[in-house]
Scaffold this active site. Structure first.
Site, PDB file in Angstrom:
ATOM      1  CD  GLU A  78      -7.016  47.696  52.441  1.00  0.00           C
ATOM      2  OE1 GLU A  78      -7.471  48.638  51.752  1.00  0.00           O
ATOM      3  OE2 GLU A  78      -5.981  47.780  53.121  1.00  0.00           O
ATOM      4  CD  GLU A 109       8.184  45.112  35.254  1.00  0.00           C
ATOM      5  OE1 GLU A 109       8.591  46.030  34.533  1.00  0.00           O
ATOM      6  OE2 GLU A 109       7.963  45.233  36.480  1.00  0.00           O
TER       7      GLU A 109
END
Length: 267
Positions: A78, A109
């Site tokens: 953004e 992960e």
């Protein structure tokens, strides 16, 4: 047991009415801003460090897995449209790569070496800042990444939702936002995710303001990529330099940027 894995304060959720479920979740969510407020003293020096590093050409990286990784990617993505920076100045990296943004990548992960490999692809150096994002504070991908980054001279920080976690101990700037047990036990996409989103918003927005990408309270460097944003830019320009809409439309059309239109008009 860590706070993020602690048993919910509510039970027999399946027996609740929809209204009771929603009201209970909302009640829990109200504790999140309070937890974030307590972390502000720890956020201040990190923002100052990031702004200083980026002002000298450094970059900001986020690394994370699952919900935490996605929040980092969202925050980074953004920045270019909102503040006009190139896409390579704030970068979100997620365990499992871009495919993991939409679908879970099993065991991604758990690889403590992969994060640094991912950072090396971007040429991470000591001029950059790395924020590890992990609600648990112990995700191997994130922990291994910040530990290796420390040895390479990067400024390291974290956003976690447990106290005294391994990741917090491994970084220079630990931000611990302890929101308590989740409404659904262990579902850190809820309060922990909300807290993380708020903190990342605060960090990146404060940095962008300190780097000069906001004038007054306006996003003068935003990318004018659709009709809504062009209209916002026109209204912004009308208020800033006190011209009518026709002149503001012409200036935005000529310059394609609120900042450039203001500078040219006043210059």
């Amino acid at each position: 047991m860590t706070t993020t894995e602690a048993t919910s304060n509510y039970d027999d959720l399946q027996e609740m009415t929809v209204e009771a479920l929603l009201c209970s979740m909302n009640k829990e969510d109200q504790s999140v801003p309070q937890a974030v407020a307590k972390a502000i003293p720890a956020i201040v020096p990190l923002v100052e460090e990031i702004a200083q590093k980026m002002n000298l050409g450094g970059r900001l990286f986020y690394i994370g897995a699952g919900t935490s990784g996605r929040l980092g990617v969202v925050d980074a993505s953004e920045i270019p449209p909102t503040y006009g920076l190139p896409h390579d100045r704030v970068i979100g990296i997620m365990a499992g790569g871009d495919d993991a943004i939409r679908k879970s990548v099993e065991n991604a992960e758990d690889d403590k070496f992969q994060a640094w490999k991912d950072l090396e692809k971007h040429g991470a150096t000591e001029g950059d800042v790395l924020i590890g994002v992990a609600a648990s504070g112990r995700t191997p991908y994130v922990l291994g990444g910040v530990q290796k980054a420390m040895t390479q001279g990067l400024t390291t920080a974290c956003v976690v939702c447990n106290q005294a976690s391994p990741i917090a101990h491994a970084v220079k700037y630990p931000i611990e936002v302890v929101v308590g047990p989740e409404f659904v036990t262990g579902s850190t996409r809820m309060k922990a995710g909300t807290a993380t989103k708020l903190v990342l918003n605060m960090i990146s927005t404060s940095v962008m303001i300190k780097l000069g990408h906001v004038k007054g309270n306006k996003m003068v460097d935003m990318q004018l990529s659709n009709a809504k944003l062009i209209d916002r830019a026109i209204n912004m320009l009308m208020g800033e330099i006190e011209v009518d809409r026709k002149i503001a439309e012409r200036l935005i059309g000529d310059h394609g940027s609120v900042r450039e239109a203001i500078d040219q008009y006043k210059g």
